[in-house]
Design a protein around this motif. Structure first.
Motif, PDB file in Angstrom:
ATOM      1  N   GLN A  74       0.850  -1.190   0.000  1.00 57.81           N
ATOM      2  CA  GLN A  74       0.000   0.000   0.000  1.00 57.81           C
ATOM      3  C   GLN A  74       0.879   1.230   0.000  1.00 57.81           C
ATOM      4  OE1 GLN A  74      -2.906   0.239   3.180  1.00 57.81           O
ATOM      5  NE2 GLN A  74      -4.181   1.600   1.947  1.00 57.81           N
ATOM      6  N   ALA A  75       0.770   1.981  -1.070  1.00 61.36           N
ATOM      7  CA  ALA A  75       1.508   3.238  -1.190  1.00 61.36           C
ATOM      8  C   ALA A  75       0.651   4.372  -0.625  1.00 61.36           C
ATOM      9  CB  ALA A  75       1.845   3.498  -2.650  1.00 61.36           C
ATOM     10  N   PRO A  76       1.274   5.472  -0.225  1.00 60.71           N
ATOM     11  CA  PRO A  76       0.506   6.594   0.334  1.00 60.71           C
ATOM     12  C   PRO A  76      -0.584   7.057  -0.618  1.00 60.71           C
ATOM     13  CG  PRO A  76       2.840   6.930   0.685  1.00 60.71           C
ATOM     14  CD  PRO A  76       2.720   5.728  -0.208  1.00 60.71           C
ATOM     15  N   GLY A  77      -1.804   7.174  -0.089  1.00 56.08           N
ATOM     16  CA  GLY A  77      -2.920   7.653  -0.883  1.00 56.08           C
ATOM     17  C   GLY A  77      -3.498   6.654  -1.860  1.00 56.08           C
ATOM     18  N   LYS A  78      -3.028   5.416  -1.815  1.00 51.42           N
ATOM     19  CA  LYS A  78      -3.517   4.397  -2.739  1.00 51.42           C
ATOM     20  C   LYS A  78      -4.089   3.212  -1.985  1.00 51.42           C
ATOM     21  CE  LYS A  78      -0.432   5.486  -6.588  1.00 51.42           C
ATOM     22  NZ  LYS A  78       0.518   4.913  -7.592  1.00 51.42           N
ATOM     23  N   GLN A  79      -4.882   2.414  -2.686  1.00 46.93           N
ATOM     24  CA  GLN A  79      -5.431   1.209  -2.081  1.00 46.93           C
ATOM     25  C   GLN A  79      -4.365   0.111  -2.025  1.00 46.93           C
ATOM     26  OE1 GLN A  79      -8.993   0.114  -4.274  1.00 46.93           O
ATOM     27  NE2 GLN A  79     -10.268   1.264  -2.850  1.00 46.93           N
ATOM     28  N   ARG A  80      -4.543  -0.782  -1.091  1.00 50.51           N
ATOM     29  CA  ARG A  80      -3.642  -1.930  -1.003  1.00 50.51           C
ATOM     30  C   ARG A  80      -3.831  -2.809  -2.238  1.00 50.51           C
ATOM     31  NH1 ARG A  80      -2.892  -3.815   4.840  1.00 50.51           N
ATOM     32  NH2 ARG A  80      -5.164  -3.763   4.793  1.00 50.51           N
ATOM     33  N   GLU A  81      -2.711  -3.302  -2.784  1.00 51.25           N
ATOM     34  CA  GLU A  81      -2.780  -4.117  -3.982  1.00 51.25           C
ATOM     35  C   GLU A  81      -1.967  -5.393  -3.799  1.00 51.25           C
ATOM     36  OE1 GLU A  81      -0.888  -2.354  -7.394  1.00 51.25           O
ATOM     37  OE2 GLU A  81       0.880  -1.720  -6.266  1.00 51.25           O
ATOM     38  N   LEU A  82      -2.387  -6.434  -4.512  1.00 53.04           N
ATOM     39  CA  LEU A  82      -1.647  -7.683  -4.494  1.00 53.04           C
ATOM     40  C   LEU A  82      -0.439  -7.554  -5.399  1.00 53.04           C
ATOM     41  CD1 LEU A  82      -3.065 -11.260  -4.493  1.00 53.04           C
ATOM     42  CD2 LEU A  82      -1.196 -10.681  -6.022  1.00 53.04           C
ATOM     43  N   VAL A  83       0.718  -7.971  -4.890  1.00 49.87           N
ATOM     44  CA  VAL A  83       1.979  -7.859  -5.633  1.00 49.87           C
ATOM     45  C   VAL A  83       2.419  -9.214  -6.176  1.00 49.87           C
ATOM     46  CG1 VAL A  83       4.421  -7.308  -5.399  1.00 49.87           C
ATOM     47  CG2 VAL A  83       2.713  -5.849  -4.303  1.00 49.87           C
ATOM     48  N   ALA A  84       2.375 -10.227  -5.312  1.00 52.52           N
ATOM     49  CA  ALA A  84       2.857 -11.551  -5.711  1.00 52.52           C
ATOM     50  C   ALA A  84       2.122 -12.597  -4.893  1.00 52.52           C
ATOM     51  CB  ALA A  84       4.359 -11.663  -5.486  1.00 52.52           C
ATOM     52  N   ALA A  85       1.845 -13.733  -5.519  1.00 55.31           N
ATOM     53  CA  ALA A  85       1.105 -14.798  -4.855  1.00 55.31           C
ATOM     54  C   ALA A  85       1.776 -16.137  -5.092  1.00 55.31           C
ATOM     55  CB  ALA A  85      -0.335 -14.830  -5.357  1.00 55.31           C
ATOM     56  N   ILE A  86       1.603 -17.038  -4.124  1.00 56.70           N
ATOM     57  CA  ILE A  86       2.160 -18.387  -4.263  1.00 56.70           C
ATOM     58  C   ILE A  86       1.163 -19.378  -3.675  1.00 56.70           C
ATOM     59  CG2 ILE A  86       3.447 -18.192  -2.070  1.00 56.70           C
ATOM     60  CD1 ILE A  86       5.673 -19.888  -3.482  1.00 56.70           C
ATOM     61  N   THR A  87       0.928 -20.466  -4.404  1.00 59.22           N
ATOM     62  CA  THR A  87      -0.003 -21.474  -3.927  1.00 59.22           C
ATOM     63  C   THR A  87       0.714 -22.476  -3.018  1.00 59.22           C
ATOM     64  OG1 THR A  87       0.405 -23.007  -5.745  1.00 59.22           O
ATOM     65  CG2 THR A  87      -1.249 -21.280  -6.115  1.00 59.22           C
ATOM     66  N   GLY A  88      -0.079 -23.367  -2.428  1.00 60.02           N
ATOM     67  CA  GLY A  88       0.511 -24.418  -1.621  1.00 60.02           C
ATOM     68  C   GLY A  88       1.409 -25.338  -2.438  1.00 60.02           C
ATOM     69  N   GLY A  89       1.141 -25.375  -3.740  1.00 58.23           N
ATOM     70  CA  GLY A  89       1.947 -26.194  -4.635  1.00 58.23           C
ATOM     71  C   GLY A  89       3.077 -25.432  -5.291  1.00 58.23           C
ATOM     72  N   ASP A  90       3.335 -24.214  -4.827  1.00 60.61           N
ATOM     73  CA  ASP A  90       4.449 -23.390  -5.294  1.00 60.61           C
ATOM     74  C   ASP A  90       4.247 -22.764  -6.668  1.00 60.61           C
ATOM     75  OD1 ASP A  90       7.177 -25.227  -3.679  1.00 60.61           O
ATOM     76  OD2 ASP A  90       5.805 -23.685  -2.945  1.00 60.61           O
ATOM     77  N   SER A  91       3.029 -22.732  -7.169  1.00 64.09           N
ATOM     78  CA  SER A  91       2.764 -21.940  -8.373  1.00 64.09           C
ATOM     79  C   SER A  91       2.740 -20.475  -7.981  1.00 64.09           C
ATOM     80  CB  SER A  91       1.423 -22.336  -8.991  1.00 64.09           C
ATOM     81  OG  SER A  91       1.467 -23.660  -9.452  1.00 64.09           O
TER      82      SER A  91
END
Length: 115
Positions: free
Chosen positions: A39-56
């Protein structure tokens, strides 16, 4: 009680690198999808990176090719390696499940990219 504690942020020059860590307690990390958000100042929180239980893994377009998410289930820890950092990467970085659980948000770790 589940706690997620982020660390590793700091001040870095453009083009520099950082590695963030997210230590999970109160719950086993294994099999759960996790993500890093920012979350940057004045902005909404955003997803940057994701990882599954299977490492995808999956990444926001803005960080693809520069950031790498990984996990060590034995250490109950999720990592975010950030290379070629840009001023626009400046934000507070958080980890959480994917999708996030509201009560799991921690304090985050501040990343500032500036010369």
């Amino acid at each position: 009680q589940v706690q997620l504690v982020e660390s590793g942020g700091g001040l870095v020059q453009p083009g520099g690198s950082l590695r963030l860590s997210c230590a999970v307690s109160g719950s086993l990390l294994r099999f759960y999808a996790m993500a890093w958000y920012r979350q940057a100042p004045g902005k909404q929180r955003e997803l940057v990176a994701a990882i599954t239980g299977g490492d995808s893994t999956d990444y926001a377009d803005s960080v693809s090719g520069r950031f790498t998410i990984s996990r060590d289930d034995a250490k109950n820890t999720v990592y975010l390696r950030m290379n070629s950092l840009k001023p626009e990467d400046t934000a507070v970085y958080y980890c959480n499940r994917n999708p996030p659980i509201q009560t799991y948000w921690g304090q985050g770790t501040q990343v500032t990219v500036s010369s």
